[in-house]
Design a protein around this motif. Structure first.
Motif, PDB file in Angstrom:
ATOM      1  N   HIS A  34       0.841  -1.190   0.000  1.00  0.00           N
ATOM      2  CA  HIS A  34       0.000   0.000   0.000  1.00  0.00           C
ATOM      3  C   HIS A  34       0.884   1.251   0.000  1.00  0.00           C
ATOM      4  O   HIS A  34       2.104   1.174   0.194  1.00  0.00           O
ATOM      5  CB  HIS A  34      -0.934   0.003   1.219  1.00  0.00           C
ATOM      6  N   PRO A  35       0.300   2.436  -0.226  1.00  0.00           N
ATOM      7  CA  PRO A  35       1.099   3.672  -0.215  1.00  0.00           C
ATOM      8  C   PRO A  35       1.861   3.848   1.096  1.00  0.00           C
ATOM      9  O   PRO A  35       1.328   3.600   2.181  1.00  0.00           O
ATOM     10  CB  PRO A  35       0.034   4.766  -0.402  1.00  0.00           C
ATOM     11  N   PHE A  36       3.102   4.264   0.971  1.00  0.00           N
ATOM     12  CA  PHE A  36       3.997   4.376   2.128  1.00  0.00           C
ATOM     13  C   PHE A  36       4.149   5.835   2.533  1.00  0.00           C
ATOM     14  O   PHE A  36       4.372   6.705   1.688  1.00  0.00           O
ATOM     15  CB  PHE A  36       5.360   3.785   1.789  1.00  0.00           C
ATOM     16  N   ASP A  37       4.054   6.091   3.833  1.00  0.00           N
ATOM     17  CA  ASP A  37       4.231   7.435   4.377  1.00  0.00           C
ATOM     18  C   ASP A  37       5.671   7.590   4.855  1.00  0.00           C
ATOM     19  O   ASP A  37       6.068   6.964   5.844  1.00  0.00           O
ATOM     20  CB  ASP A  37       3.266   7.656   5.547  1.00  0.00           C
ATOM     21  N   PRO A  38       6.494   8.414   4.192  1.00  0.00           N
ATOM     22  CA  PRO A  38       7.898   8.574   4.595  1.00  0.00           C
ATOM     23  C   PRO A  38       8.070   9.054   6.031  1.00  0.00           C
ATOM     24  O   PRO A  38       9.100   8.792   6.652  1.00  0.00           O
ATOM     25  CB  PRO A  38       8.433   9.620   3.604  1.00  0.00           C
ATOM     26  N   GLU A  39       7.069   9.753   6.557  1.00  0.00           N
ATOM     27  CA  GLU A  39       7.159  10.239   7.933  1.00  0.00           C
ATOM     28  C   GLU A  39       7.242   9.095   8.932  1.00  0.00           C
ATOM     29  O   GLU A  39       7.731   9.257  10.051  1.00  0.00           O
ATOM     30  CB  GLU A  39       5.951  11.127   8.256  1.00  0.00           C
ATOM     31  N   GLN A  40       6.758   7.909   8.542  1.00  0.00           N
ATOM     32  CA  GLN A  40       6.754   6.750   9.440  1.00  0.00           C
ATOM     33  C   GLN A  40       8.022   5.921   9.358  1.00  0.00           C
ATOM     34  O   GLN A  40       8.151   4.914  10.042  1.00  0.00           O
ATOM     35  CB  GLN A  40       5.536   5.852   9.111  1.00  0.00           C
ATOM     36  N   TRP A  41       8.956   6.353   8.512  1.00  0.00           N
ATOM     37  CA  TRP A  41      10.147   5.535   8.249  1.00  0.00           C
ATOM     38  C   TRP A  41      11.080   5.503   9.452  1.00  0.00           C
ATOM     39  O   TRP A  41      11.556   4.442   9.860  1.00  0.00           O
ATOM     40  CB  TRP A  41      10.872   6.084   7.031  1.00  0.00           C
ATOM     41  N   GLN A  42      11.406   6.667  10.006  1.00  0.00           N
ATOM     42  CA  GLN A  42      12.355   6.769  11.131  1.00  0.00           C
ATOM     43  C   GLN A  42      13.637   5.998  10.823  1.00  0.00           C
ATOM     44  O   GLN A  42      14.120   5.197  11.632  1.00  0.00           O
ATOM     45  CB  GLN A  42      11.720   6.252  12.423  1.00  0.00           C
ATOM     46  N   LEU A  43      14.157   6.264   9.642  1.00  0.00           N
ATOM     47  CA  LEU A  43      15.317   5.514   9.150  1.00  0.00           C
ATOM     48  C   LEU A  43      16.527   5.658  10.067  1.00  0.00           C
ATOM     49  O   LEU A  43      17.170   4.669  10.428  1.00  0.00           O
ATOM     50  CB  LEU A  43      15.651   6.000   7.745  1.00  0.00           C
ATOM     51  N   GLY A  44      16.831   6.908  10.456  1.00  0.00           N
ATOM     52  CA  GLY A  44      18.013   7.130  11.289  1.00  0.00           C
ATOM     53  C   GLY A  44      17.929   6.414  12.623  1.00  0.00           C
ATOM     54  O   GLY A  44      18.892   5.771  13.066  1.00  0.00           O
ATOM     55  N   LYS A  45      16.767   6.500  13.278  1.00  0.00           N
ATOM     56  CA  LYS A  45      16.597   5.861  14.596  1.00  0.00           C
ATOM     57  C   LYS A  45      16.692   4.342  14.470  1.00  0.00           C
ATOM     58  O   LYS A  45      17.385   3.682  15.268  1.00  0.00           O
ATOM     59  CB  LYS A  45      15.251   6.248  15.193  1.00  0.00           C
ATOM     60  N   SER A  46      16.004   3.774  13.483  1.00  0.00           N
ATOM     61  CA  SER A  46      16.029   2.319  13.312  1.00  0.00           C
ATOM     62  C   SER A  46      17.430   1.828  12.980  1.00  0.00           C
ATOM     63  O   SER A  46      17.880   0.786  13.471  1.00  0.00           O
ATOM     64  CB  SER A  46      15.054   1.904  12.206  1.00  0.00           C
ATOM     65  N   PHE A  47      18.125   2.585  12.150  1.00  0.00           N
ATOM     66  CA  PHE A  47      19.497   2.269  11.757  1.00  0.00           C
ATOM     67  C   PHE A  47      20.392   2.240  12.988  1.00  0.00           C
ATOM     68  O   PHE A  47      21.206   1.321  13.186  1.00  0.00           O
ATOM     69  CB  PHE A  47      19.966   3.334  10.764  1.00  0.00           C
ATOM     70  N   ASN A  48      20.212   3.243  13.847  1.00  0.00           N
ATOM     71  CA  ASN A  48      21.024   3.352  15.056  1.00  0.00           C
ATOM     72  C   ASN A  48      20.659   2.266  16.067  1.00  0.00           C
ATOM     73  O   ASN A  48      21.534   1.703  16.731  1.00  0.00           O
ATOM     74  CB  ASN A  48      20.835   4.735  15.682  1.00  0.00           C
ATOM     75  N   ASP A  49      19.359   1.959  16.191  1.00  0.00           N
ATOM     76  CA  ASP A  49      18.930   0.911  17.127  1.00  0.00           C
ATOM     77  C   ASP A  49      19.549  -0.435  16.765  1.00  0.00           C
ATOM     78  O   ASP A  49      19.903  -1.225  17.647  1.00  0.00           O
ATOM     79  CB  ASP A  49      17.401   0.790  17.126  1.00  0.00           C
TER      80      ASP A  49
END
Length: 519
Positions: free
Chosen positions: A343-358
């Motif tokens: 389905h359509p993805f909301d980039p605001e929900q990505w939290q790429l930096g935090k997930s990458f760091n976790d």
């Protein structure tokens, strides 16, 4: 003379550095705006590489001072550019053009003049600044003197390779003949509905002059107020352009700052995206394209593909990746999250930096240092797309549009692509996607009877401490029987694989937590 010019650019760098530090320290809102204006002004005055850095600020910032770097700075007078234009063309301006107008704005390496050819064609003429090549050479000499400090030094970034990449790219950008050729190839090989690439007049292009058909439109801040239907169409064109240029054409536009894209409506009223400035493009060899697509598809389908092998084929240093190879399947789940849903993805929900760091902690720098030096340009292209989607306020189905852009046949070719096998030490784990756990399970029983049973995505284990109720967490820590930090370190090192994590007896209650690959 070269030493003098280098010293002059060094002084400009110094003033920009001071202004950036002042901006970082300023808390007061008014002073913060004034500091931004001062920094933007210094970027504008410097032109060259330093102005390009300022345009990156504009892409991330979107506020007025840096926006001026996108819309253009004060150009040089037409009379100062005519001698250069005539010298490059080898004839008088009036022999080629019916008219040529003063530039209304200027960019980092040159400025654009609207003109009309003798045959009546309306064109845009990009003319390189006089002496800008010497200024860029001076800046590149300064870049060559940059020491490896901080994470660059600690995690073994190949700084020389990054410097070479920057140097090669900037020198290529200075030759407008090269840009004209790449623009022409891009226009012929990247055919996307709604995309327009200006026609190049190759017979009039020279090292310091580029002539192309005139483009019209507004910048993204104006297009963001269009109807939702138009904004969705624009977003799809932008995304399909990136996917098709990356995977099919192998030539990606690497300078996605807002000033390089015009938005308009065609003669039928349909939204149209005009992509400008092909000075910075990234060539992606077929092997790397196939490896990246295989990585995305393998991650999505949880196949037997090993991410380590794909990353190596992409140009990563496999020796550096082996110590974190157990985490690579989970890392791909983070990096490629938009492709994993239908389905359509909301980039605001990505939290790429935090997930990458976790997932990786400080080892995120180890992963970045393992990447090829041209990776940052490709990351800029994706970052630019995400910023554009956010400004347009649209969410799109990434996987569906990727399929449309590349076609089923190319996806099958990528899935069948044989990767070079990377040999690991016996202690290292080069996990495949199908070896990764899919769910994190929590079961609470009391007196032998099940009270609570919860299943959640396996990646939630990276935030395990925050999932445990505070009172239970306090008792776990107080017991001294379970070291949650050691458990997290082990998961980072060995991957999110099926395993028993811990069982905790708390009076009549028993807490059992484990990872499984079955729902």
């Amino acid at each position: 003379m070269a030493i003098l010019k280098t010293a002059k650019r060094a002084l400009q760098f110094f003033h920009i550095g001071l202004a950036a530090k002042k901006l970082q320290r300023t808390q007061d809102e008014t002073e913060h705006l004034l500091a931004k204006q001062a920094l933007a002004g210094l970027f504008a005055d410097a032109r060259g590489i330093t102005m390009k850095v300022g345009q990156l600020f504009a892409g991330n910032d979107g506020t007025t001072p840096f926006q001026e770097l996108v819309e253009g700075i004060e150009p040089l007078p037409l009379k100062a550019m005519i001698p250069l234009l005539e010298a490059e063309l080898g004839q008088k301006v009036k022999s080629v053009f019916r008219s040529i107008e003063p530039a209304i704005a200027a960019a980092s390496l040159g400025q654009v003049h609207l003109a009309v050819l003798k045959n009546g064609d309306q064109v845009a003429v990009k003319i390189r600044y006089p002496d800008i090549a010497d200024a860029v050479d001076a800046e590149l000499r300064l870049v060559g003197l940059m020491p490896g400090v901080g994470p660059v030094n600690r995690w073994g970034f190949d700084l020389d390779a990054y410097k070479k990449s920057l140097r090669d790219n900037m020198r290529r950008e200075l030759d407008y003949r090269s840009e004209a050729q790449r623009q022409d190839v891009f226009g012929r090989s990247v055919q996307v509905p709604g995309l327009k690439v200006p026609k190049v007049y190759s017979n009039l292009c020279r090292e310091r002059v580029l002539v192309q058909s005139r483009a019209q439109g507004v910048l993204i801040d104006k297009a963001a107020s269009w109807s939702e239907q138009d904004r969705l169409a624009i977003g799809q064109t932008l995304m399909m352009t990136l996917f098709k240029s990356l995977f099919v054409a192998g030539e990606v536009h690497g300078d996605p700052h807002p000033g390089n894209v015009f938005y308009s409506h065609d003669e039928y009223g349909q939204p149209q995206v005009t992509l400008l400035d092909y000075g910075c493009t990234i060539n992606i060899a077929e092997q790397r394209r196939l490896a990246l697509l295989k990585l995305i598809v393998g991650c999505r389908e949880r196949s037997s593909t090993k991410p380590l092998d794909c990353f190596a084929a992409l140009g990563f240093d496999s020796k550096k990746l082996i110590p974190i190879s157990g985490s690579l399947p989970a890392l791909c789940q983070i990096l490629f999250r938009p492709f994993l849903i239908n389905h359509p993805f909301d980039p605001e929900q990505w939290q790429l930096g935090k997930s990458f760091n976790d997932l990786l902690g400080d080892y995120r720098w180890w992963f970045r240092s393992a990447g090829p030096s041209d990776l940052f340009l490709l990351m800029r292209a994706f970052q630019g797309l995400i910023q554009q989607l956010q400004q347009l306020d649209v969410n799109l189905p990434w996987w569906t549009l990727l399929q449309q852009a590349v076609g089923r046949e190319f996806i099958q070719q990528a899935m069948a692509f044989e990767l070079p096998i990377i040999k690991c030490a016996p202690t290292a784990k080069a996990l495949s996607f199908d070896q990764q756990a899919t769910v994190l399970c929590v079961r609470v029983s009391e007196g032998g009877e099940q009270r609570i049973s919860i299943k959640m995505p396996a990646e939630a284990v990276l935030d395990l401490e925050h999932l445990i109720p505070e009172d239970v967490l306090e008792r776990i820590i107080a017991s001294g029987k379970i070291d949650l930090k050691q458990l997290s370190d082990s998961i980072r090192a060995n991957g999110i694989v099926p395993q028993q994590l811990f069982t905790f007896e708390d009076g009549r209650k028993t807490y059992r937590v484990w990872l499984s690959n079955s729902d």
